[in-house]
Design a protein around this motif. Structure first.
Motif, mmCIF file in Angstrom:
data_model
loop_
_atom_site.group_PDB
_atom_site.id
_atom_site.type_symbol
_atom_site.label_atom_id
_atom_site.label_comp_id
_atom_site.label_asym_id
_atom_site.label_seq_id
_atom_site.Cartn_x
_atom_site.Cartn_y
_atom_site.Cartn_z
ATOM 1 N N GLY A 14 3.889 3.074 0.505
ATOM 2 C CA GLY A 14 5.159 3.572 1.026
ATOM 3 C C GLY A 14 6.204 2.478 1.176
ATOM 4 N N THR A 15 5.750 1.237 1.337
ATOM 5 C CA THR A 15 6.680 0.113 1.470
ATOM 6 C C THR A 15 7.293 -0.238 0.116
ATOM 7 O OG1 THR A 15 5.412 -0.742 3.334
ATOM 8 C CG2 THR A 15 6.828 -2.329 2.176
ATOM 9 N N GLN A 16 6.500 -0.220 -0.932
ATOM 10 C CA GLN A 16 7.006 -0.597 -2.264
ATOM 11 C C GLN A 16 7.760 0.547 -2.940
ATOM 12 O OE1 GLN A 16 6.890 -3.717 -3.371
ATOM 13 N NE2 GLN A 16 5.675 -4.398 -1.616
ATOM 14 N N GLY A 56 -8.174 12.558 9.658
ATOM 15 C CA GLY A 56 -8.244 11.528 8.620
ATOM 16 C C GLY A 56 -9.019 11.970 7.399
ATOM 17 N N GLU A 57 -9.160 13.300 7.255
ATOM 18 C CA GLU A 57 -9.842 13.827 6.065
ATOM 19 C C GLU A 57 -8.798 14.306 5.067
ATOM 20 O OE1 GLU A 57 -12.271 16.906 7.709
ATOM 21 O OE2 GLU A 57 -13.526 15.455 8.786
ATOM 22 N N LEU A 58 -9.235 14.531 3.831
ATOM 23 C CA LEU A 58 -8.288 15.015 2.825
ATOM 24 C C LEU A 58 -8.034 16.506 3.013
ATOM 25 C CD1 LEU A 58 -9.340 13.221 -0.494
ATOM 26 C CD2 LEU A 58 -7.677 12.524 1.225
ATOM 27 N N PRO A 87 -2.746 11.540 -7.417
ATOM 28 C CA PRO A 87 -3.955 12.273 -7.039
ATOM 29 C C PRO A 87 -4.928 11.415 -6.233
ATOM 30 C CG PRO A 87 -4.086 11.579 -9.332
ATOM 31 C CD PRO A 87 -2.745 11.154 -8.850
ATOM 32 N N ARG A 88 -5.664 12.069 -5.369
ATOM 33 C CA ARG A 88 -6.605 11.392 -4.482
ATOM 34 C C ARG A 88 -8.039 11.824 -4.713
ATOM 35 N NH1 ARG A 88 -2.931 10.251 -0.065
ATOM 36 N NH2 ARG A 88 -3.967 9.323 1.692
ATOM 37 N N THR A 89 -8.239 12.759 -5.614
ATOM 38 C CA THR A 89 -9.604 13.153 -6.018
ATOM 39 C C THR A 89 -9.553 13.297 -7.541
ATOM 40 O OG1 THR A 89 -9.162 15.540 -5.939
ATOM 41 C CG2 THR A 89 -9.975 14.536 -3.906
ATOM 42 N N GLY A 126 0.099 -1.384 13.692
ATOM 43 C CA GLY A 126 1.410 -1.969 13.999
ATOM 44 C C GLY A 126 2.561 -1.235 13.323
ATOM 45 N N ARG A 127 2.258 -0.160 12.620
ATOM 46 C CA ARG A 127 3.312 0.545 11.858
ATOM 47 C C ARG A 127 4.135 1.490 12.724
ATOM 48 N NH1 ARG A 127 1.747 3.772 6.567
ATOM 49 N NH2 ARG A 127 0.188 4.679 7.966
ATOM 50 N N TRP A 128 5.453 1.486 12.499
ATOM 51 C CA TRP A 128 6.380 2.445 13.121
ATOM 52 C C TRP A 128 7.197 3.048 11.996
ATOM 53 C CZ3 TRP A 128 6.890 3.649 18.376
ATOM 54 C CH2 TRP A 128 6.056 2.907 19.231
ATOM 55 N N SER A 170 -12.061 7.056 9.267
ATOM 56 C CA SER A 170 -12.290 8.255 8.440
ATOM 57 C C SER A 170 -11.441 8.211 7.179
ATOM 58 C CB SER A 170 -11.909 9.538 9.176
ATOM 59 O OG SER A 170 -12.401 9.542 10.450
ATOM 60 N N ARG A 171 -10.202 7.742 7.317
ATOM 61 C CA ARG A 171 -9.314 7.696 6.143
ATOM 62 C C ARG A 171 -9.862 6.720 5.107
ATOM 63 N NH1 ARG A 171 -3.988 6.248 9.227
ATOM 64 N NH2 ARG A 171 -2.993 6.189 7.173
ATOM 65 N N LEU A 172 -10.406 5.598 5.586
ATOM 66 C CA LEU A 172 -10.977 4.620 4.655
ATOM 67 C C LEU A 172 -12.219 5.179 3.980
ATOM 68 C CD1 LEU A 172 -10.601 1.220 6.539
ATOM 69 C CD2 LEU A 172 -9.620 1.834 4.331
HETATM 70 P P1 AP5 Z 1 2.703 1.341 4.155
HETATM 71 O O1 AP5 Z 1 3.482 0.899 2.965
HETATM 72 O O2 AP5 Z 1 3.340 2.330 5.060
HETATM 73 O O3 AP5 Z 1 1.252 1.816 3.713
HETATM 74 P P2 AP5 Z 1 0.789 3.004 2.747
HETATM 75 O O4 AP5 Z 1 0.030 2.401 1.607
HETATM 76 O O5 AP5 Z 1 1.926 3.893 2.411
HETATM 77 O O6 AP5 Z 1 -0.295 3.672 3.695
HETATM 78 P P3 AP5 Z 1 -0.437 5.138 4.307
HETATM 79 O O7 AP5 Z 1 -1.141 4.961 5.617
HETATM 80 O O8 AP5 Z 1 0.862 5.854 4.318
HETATM 81 O O9 AP5 Z 1 -1.388 5.764 3.263
HETATM 82 P P4 AP5 Z 1 -2.330 6.965 3.422
HETATM 83 O O10 AP5 Z 1 -2.775 7.109 2.024
HETATM 84 O O11 AP5 Z 1 -3.384 6.823 4.418
HETATM 85 O O12 AP5 Z 1 -1.387 8.105 4.032
HETATM 86 P P5 AP5 Z 1 -0.660 9.344 3.388
HETATM 87 O O13 AP5 Z 1 0.609 9.531 4.119
HETATM 88 O O14 AP5 Z 1 -0.629 9.268 1.915
HETATM 89 O O15 AP5 Z 1 2.316 0.017 4.986
HETATM 90 C C1 AP5 Z 1 1.580 0.084 6.191
HETATM 91 C C2 AP5 Z 1 2.127 -0.927 7.214
HETATM 92 O O16 AP5 Z 1 1.941 -2.254 6.729
HETATM 93 C C3 AP5 Z 1 3.634 -0.785 7.479
HETATM 94 O O17 AP5 Z 1 3.877 -1.024 8.831
HETATM 95 C C4 AP5 Z 1 4.270 -1.877 6.600
HETATM 96 O O18 AP5 Z 1 5.480 -2.356 7.170
HETATM 97 C C5 AP5 Z 1 3.190 -2.935 6.570
HETATM 98 N N1 AP5 Z 1 3.117 -3.623 5.263
HETATM 99 C C6 AP5 Z 1 3.268 -3.059 4.023
HETATM 100 N N2 AP5 Z 1 3.097 -3.996 3.047
HETATM 101 C C7 AP5 Z 1 2.807 -5.166 3.704
HETATM 102 C C8 AP5 Z 1 2.515 -6.504 3.235
HETATM 103 N N3 AP5 Z 1 2.480 -6.801 1.923
HETATM 104 N N4 AP5 Z 1 2.254 -7.448 4.160
HETATM 105 C C9 AP5 Z 1 2.283 -7.155 5.498
HETATM 106 N N5 AP5 Z 1 2.567 -5.923 5.994
HETATM 107 C C10 AP5 Z 1 2.819 -4.932 5.106
HETATM 108 O O19 AP5 Z 1 -1.659 10.541 3.760
HETATM 109 C C11 AP5 Z 1 -1.851 10.974 5.089
HETATM 110 C C12 AP5 Z 1 -2.823 12.149 5.115
HETATM 111 O O20 AP5 Z 1 -2.275 13.265 4.373
HETATM 112 C C13 AP5 Z 1 -4.189 11.909 4.460
HETATM 113 O O21 AP5 Z 1 -5.092 11.301 5.355
HETATM 114 C C14 AP5 Z 1 -4.598 13.336 4.078
HETATM 115 O O22 AP5 Z 1 -5.082 14.058 5.187
HETATM 116 C C15 AP5 Z 1 -3.276 13.963 3.648
HETATM 117 N N6 AP5 Z 1 -3.019 13.813 2.204
HETATM 118 C C16 AP5 Z 1 -1.967 13.139 1.628
HETATM 119 N N7 AP5 Z 1 -2.042 13.208 0.291
HETATM 120 C C17 AP5 Z 1 -3.147 13.927 -0.001
HETATM 121 C C18 AP5 Z 1 -3.764 14.314 -1.231
HETATM 122 N N8 AP5 Z 1 -3.249 13.974 -2.420
HETATM 123 N N9 AP5 Z 1 -4.915 15.059 -1.162
HETATM 124 C C19 AP5 Z 1 -5.433 15.413 0.032
HETATM 125 N N10 AP5 Z 1 -4.917 15.064 1.212
HETATM 126 C C20 AP5 Z 1 -3.774 14.326 1.211
#
Ligand code: AP5
Ligand code: ZN
Length: 214
Positions: A14-16, A56-58, A87-89, A126-128, A170-172
């Motif tokens: 999400g950052t990139q 933290g499940e899909l 895709p995540r699966t 630490g994320r907001w 769980s997410r990991l």
């Molecule tokens: P950030 O860039 O926000 O991390 P991210 O990779 O986007 O991590 P997410 O936690 O958003 O990923 P996720 O896959 O768990 O969640 P998602 O929303 O997709 O960075 C994190 C922090 O680190 C920030 O504070 C940032 O500032 C900092 N940071 C970034 N880069 C850094 C660096 N280089 N150095 C230092 N600090 C840094 O999914 C959430 C939930 O939705 C899932 O658990 C699931 O239930 C559901 N879901 C979403 N998509 C699906 C799917 N396709 N299938 C099924 N379920 C789904």
């Protein structure tokens, strides 16, 4: 360009994304952001997705495939898109192949945000975030100008409900069990680029730019 970003929670997808999106004028399609918006708005989709997300499940493949199918058909996304968190699966990856085949297009690159699990708890706890824009901050690595306030809108920042150490586990687990096989799936097609996601945000951006310009 049509890109997929794969990586564990907190790896920097999400950052990139906004940086890549602006440079190449792409749509940013983040299933997590879309699902969180649906949960907040209490739509039928949100009601179905809420429980799995909080644990933290899909969420089920059918739900997310449905939202992506709709999104990539939009004219604004015809030039290209970044899929962040989808895709995540392997089943989702196969469905995506079918959708793209129908449109006569294909994925250009899969960016694999490779990183050690041990770094992720500090990043996640630490994320907001600023929910309406998706802007992301970190108390240590990317602090807002005023603590708890979005730099651009002046609105309050919030923490995600699933950003606790316990839910992160769980997410990991879901990532290693269900999403890592997706990296193998695309490796066989030769489209994966591995990034050093433990580096600084600027260094990761430079790696992404190198991959996309090659
Ligand atoms: P950030 O860039 O926000 O991390 P991210 O990779 O986007 O991590 P997410 O936690 O958003 O990923 P996720 O896959 O768990 O969640 P998602 O929303 O997709 O960075 C994190 C922090 O680190 C920030 O504070 C940032 O500032 C900092 N940071 C970034 N880069 C850094 C660096 N280089 N150095 C230092 N600090 C840094 O999914 C959430 C939930 O939705 C899932 O658990 C699931 O239930 C559901 N879901 C979403 N998509 C699906 C799917 N396709 N299938 C099924 N379920 C789904
Ligand atoms: Zn994210």
């Amino acid at each position: 360009k049509r890109l997929i970003l794969i990586g564990p929670p907190g790896s920097g997808k999400g950052t990139q994304s906004p940086l890549i999106k602006d440079e190449y004028c792409l749509c940013h399609l983040a299933t997590g952001d879309m699902l969180r918006a649906a949960v907040a708005a209490k739509t039928p989709l949100g009601i179905k997705a809420k429980e799995a997300m909080e644990k933290g499940e899909l969420v089920s493949d059918d739900l997310v495939v449905g939202i992506i199918d709709e999104a990539i058909k939009k004219t604004s996304c015809q030039k290209g898109f970044i899929l962040d968190g989808f895709p995540r699966t392997v089943a989702q990856a196969q469905k995506l192949d079918e959708m793209l085949q129908k449109q006569g297009v294909k994925i250009d690159k899969v960016l694999n945000f490779a990183i050690d699990d041990a770094i992720l708890e500090e990043r996640i706890t630490g994320r907001w975030i600023h929910p309406s824009s998706g802007r992301t901050y970190h108390t240590k690595y990317a602090p807002p100008k005023v603590p708890g306030i979005d730099d651009v809108s002046g609105e309050p920042l919030i923490q995600r409900k699933d950003d606790t150490a316990a839910v992160l586990r769980s997410r990991l687990e879901a990532f290693h069990r269900q999403t890592e096989p997706v990296i193998d799936y695309y490796s066989k097609k030769g489209s994966v680029a591995n990034l050093h996601a433990e580096k600084t945000p600027e260094e990761v951006t430079a790696e992404v730019q190198k991959v996309l310009s090659s």
